[in-house]
Design an enzyme around this catalytic site. Structure first.
Site, short mmCIF file in Angstrom:
data_model
loop_
_atom_site.label_atom_id
_atom_site.label_comp_id
_atom_site.label_asym_id
_atom_site.label_seq_id
_atom_site.Cartn_x
_atom_site.Cartn_y
_atom_site.Cartn_z
CG ASN A 100 3.37 1.02 6.20
OD1 ASN A 100 4.44 0.77 7.20
ND2 ASN A 100 2.29 1.67 6.79
CE LYS A 105 0.28 -1.16 7.97
NZ LYS A 105 -1.12 -1.40 7.90
CG HIS A 131 -0.53 4.65 8.40
ND1 HIS A 131 -1.31 3.92 9.25
CD2 HIS A 131 -0.57 4.07 7.43
CE1 HIS A 131 -1.62 2.69 8.50
NE2 HIS A 131 -1.04 2.80 7.34
CD GLU A 179 -1.66 0.54 11.11
OE1 GLU A 179 -0.79 0.57 10.83
OE2 GLU A 179 -2.47 -0.26 10.12
CD GLU A 231 -2.58 4.01 3.50
OE1 GLU A 231 -2.23 2.99 2.94
OE2 GLU A 231 -2.64 4.27 4.63
N GLY A 233 -5.77 -3.26 6.01
CA GLY A 233 -5.48 -4.63 6.61
C GLY A 233 -6.87 -5.49 6.87
CB SER A 247 -7.08 -4.41 1.38
OG SER A 247 -7.54 -4.63 2.69
P1 PGA Z 1 -2.65 -2.92 3.84
O1 PGA Z 1 -2.11 -1.49 4.83
O2 PGA Z 1 -2.18 -3.15 2.59
O3 PGA Z 1 -2.30 -3.93 4.68
O4 PGA Z 1 -4.08 -2.81 3.97
C1 PGA Z 1 -1.94 -0.56 4.06
C2 PGA Z 1 -1.45 0.74 5.01
O5 PGA Z 1 -1.63 0.63 5.99
O6 PGA Z 1 -0.71 1.46 4.59
#
Ligand code: PGA
Length: 248
Positions: free
Chosen positions: A9, A11, A93, A95, A165, A171, A211
């Protein structure tokens, strides 16, 4: 047996130039036996689909709208995504839920719409730190799963991918422990079996995200109920991403 799946992803990262170099490096190295997915920003999907013709990486979107068309400034439909060669779409997601206020009802409409247009939905679920600390993780996962999939037939649910997640792990560099992730994946699978039947739940891929990096990817991916990873930050480095793919 469920096939392992690795999804990147991006982003709001990447440019046309970055995507070209990324694919030139990665495409010839990914074994066709694996399912590797990349979700770049919308404008990169079509050029990346074109560039990856004949290779086994699939492109998809990080979001979409629930309607086919209309006065929805700034939004993109499943119909158009499908037309430009997207194969899947990430929905719900954290976010999108937390920064853009997406509700469960809206996410469910998008799941339906994605299926109507032949896009595979990757439905994200996960508890916040507050929910975790107040012992509400399982209740949150049950609620989010139910709200996203309610009303789908077992045949439709079989086309869905779930991504667990934990919001506190996204993140932050602090992934869930492998044991906790495996426990939650097993919990989700049992819950899905209760609603849609064991046959469907046994076939449904459940990815872990939050992560994931080279140092921990292998430990997650060898768990019985963890069928792959949804990777944010670490998917932006093609070499590192390839090492993760190769660690399966
Ligand atoms: P990350 O994000 O691997 O940077 O923690 C995962 C995600 O948001 O799908």
């Amino acid at each position: 047996m469920r096939q392992k799946l690795i999804a990147g992803n991006w982003k709001m990262h990447g440019t046309l130039e970055f995507s070209k170099k990324y694919l030139d490096f990665l495409l010839p190295k990914v074994p066709p036996s694996l399912r590797v997915l990349i979700a770049p920003p919308y404008p990169l999907i079509a050029p990346m689909v074109a560039r990856s013709q004949g290779f086994s990486i699939e492109m998809g979107a990080q979001n979409m709208h629930a309607e086919n068309e209309g006065a929805f400034t700034g939004e993109v439909s499943a119909l158009l995504l499908r037309e430009i060669g997207a194969k899947f779409v990430i929905l719900g997601h954290s976010e999108r839920r937390h920064l853009f206020g997406e509700t469960s009802a809206f996410i469910r409409k998008k799941v339906f719409q994605a299926l109507v247009h032949g896009l595979q939905p990757i439905v994200c679920i996960g508890e916040t730190l507050e929910e975790k600390e107040s012992g509400k993780t399982k209740a949150t996962l049950e609620r989010q799963l139910f709200e996203a999939l309610e009303g789908l037939t077992p045949e439709e649910v079989e086309k869905v991918v779930i991504a667990y997640e934990p919001v506190w792990a996204i993140g932050t560099g602090k992934s869930a422990s492998v044991d906790l992730a495996e426990e939650m994946h097993g919990f989700c699978r049992l819950f899905l079996a209760e609603i849609f039947g064991k046959k469907v739940s046994d076939r449904l891929p459940i990815l872990y995200g939050g992560s994931v990096k080279l140092e921990n990817a292998h430990a997650f991916l060898k768990q019985e109920n963890i069928d792959g990873a949804l990777i944010g930050g670490a998917s932006l480095d093609p070499e590192g991403f390839l090492h993760i793919i190769q660690s399966i």
